[in-house]
Design a protein around this motif. Structure first.
Motif, short mmCIF file in Angstrom:
data_model
loop_
_atom_site.label_atom_id
_atom_site.label_comp_id
_atom_site.label_asym_id
_atom_site.label_seq_id
_atom_site.Cartn_x
_atom_site.Cartn_y
_atom_site.Cartn_z
N ILE A 3 0.84 -1.20 -0.10
CA ILE A 3 0.20 0.07 -0.10
C ILE A 3 0.99 1.17 -0.03
O ILE A 3 1.74 1.29 0.85
N HIS A 5 2.18 4.68 0.82
CA HIS A 5 1.78 5.61 1.92
C HIS A 5 0.78 6.93 1.49
O HIS A 5 0.26 7.57 2.60
N GLU A 7 -2.00 6.52 -0.20
CA GLU A 7 -3.16 5.99 -0.35
C GLU A 7 -3.83 5.62 0.87
O GLU A 7 -3.25 5.42 2.04
N PRO A 8 -5.31 6.03 1.16
CA PRO A 8 -5.83 5.88 2.40
C PRO A 8 -6.12 4.26 2.68
O PRO A 8 -5.85 3.51 1.65
N LEU A 9 -6.16 3.78 3.98
CA LEU A 9 -6.23 2.68 4.40
C LEU A 9 -7.57 1.92 3.90
O LEU A 9 -8.46 2.58 3.79
N PRO A 10 -7.41 0.70 3.66
CA PRO A 10 -8.81 0.09 3.12
C PRO A 10 -9.76 0.26 3.92
O PRO A 10 -9.62 0.24 5.27
N TYR A 12 -11.20 3.09 4.98
CA TYR A 12 -11.17 4.49 5.25
C TYR A 12 -12.28 5.22 4.50
O TYR A 12 -12.21 5.44 3.34
#
Length: 78
Positions: A3, A5, A7-10, A12
């Motif tokens: 992922i 850094h 990109e938003p977390l899954p 989110y």
């Protein structure tokens, strides 16, 4: 899978609204900032990025006033 850094977390979800959470400062005033910086057009129109008030009800009233100004500006530019 990696992922990035940026990109938003899954799972989110972006918070709704223009404003961050209001907070009380060390001197006892209330402060609130926008989630995103103002555009040049918004700055020229006199919109504010940071609001400060003596108490939370006054801060909420200022936030509503700024939201109304932003809505009028958005309506004029469309």
């Amino acid at each position: 899978m990696r992922i990035d850094h940026r990109e938003p977390l899954p799972g989110y979800r972006e918070p709704e609204g223009r404003w961050l959470q209001p907070y009380i400062t060390l001197d006892g005033t209330w402060k609130c900032c926008l989630r995103r910086p103002l555009t040049h057009e918004q700055e020229r129109a006199g919109l504010l990025y940071v609001l400060v008030a003596l108490d939370l009800p006054r801060l909420k009233a200022l936030m509503e006033h700024e939201d109304d100004k932003a809505a009028r500006l958005a309506g004029e530019t469309r």
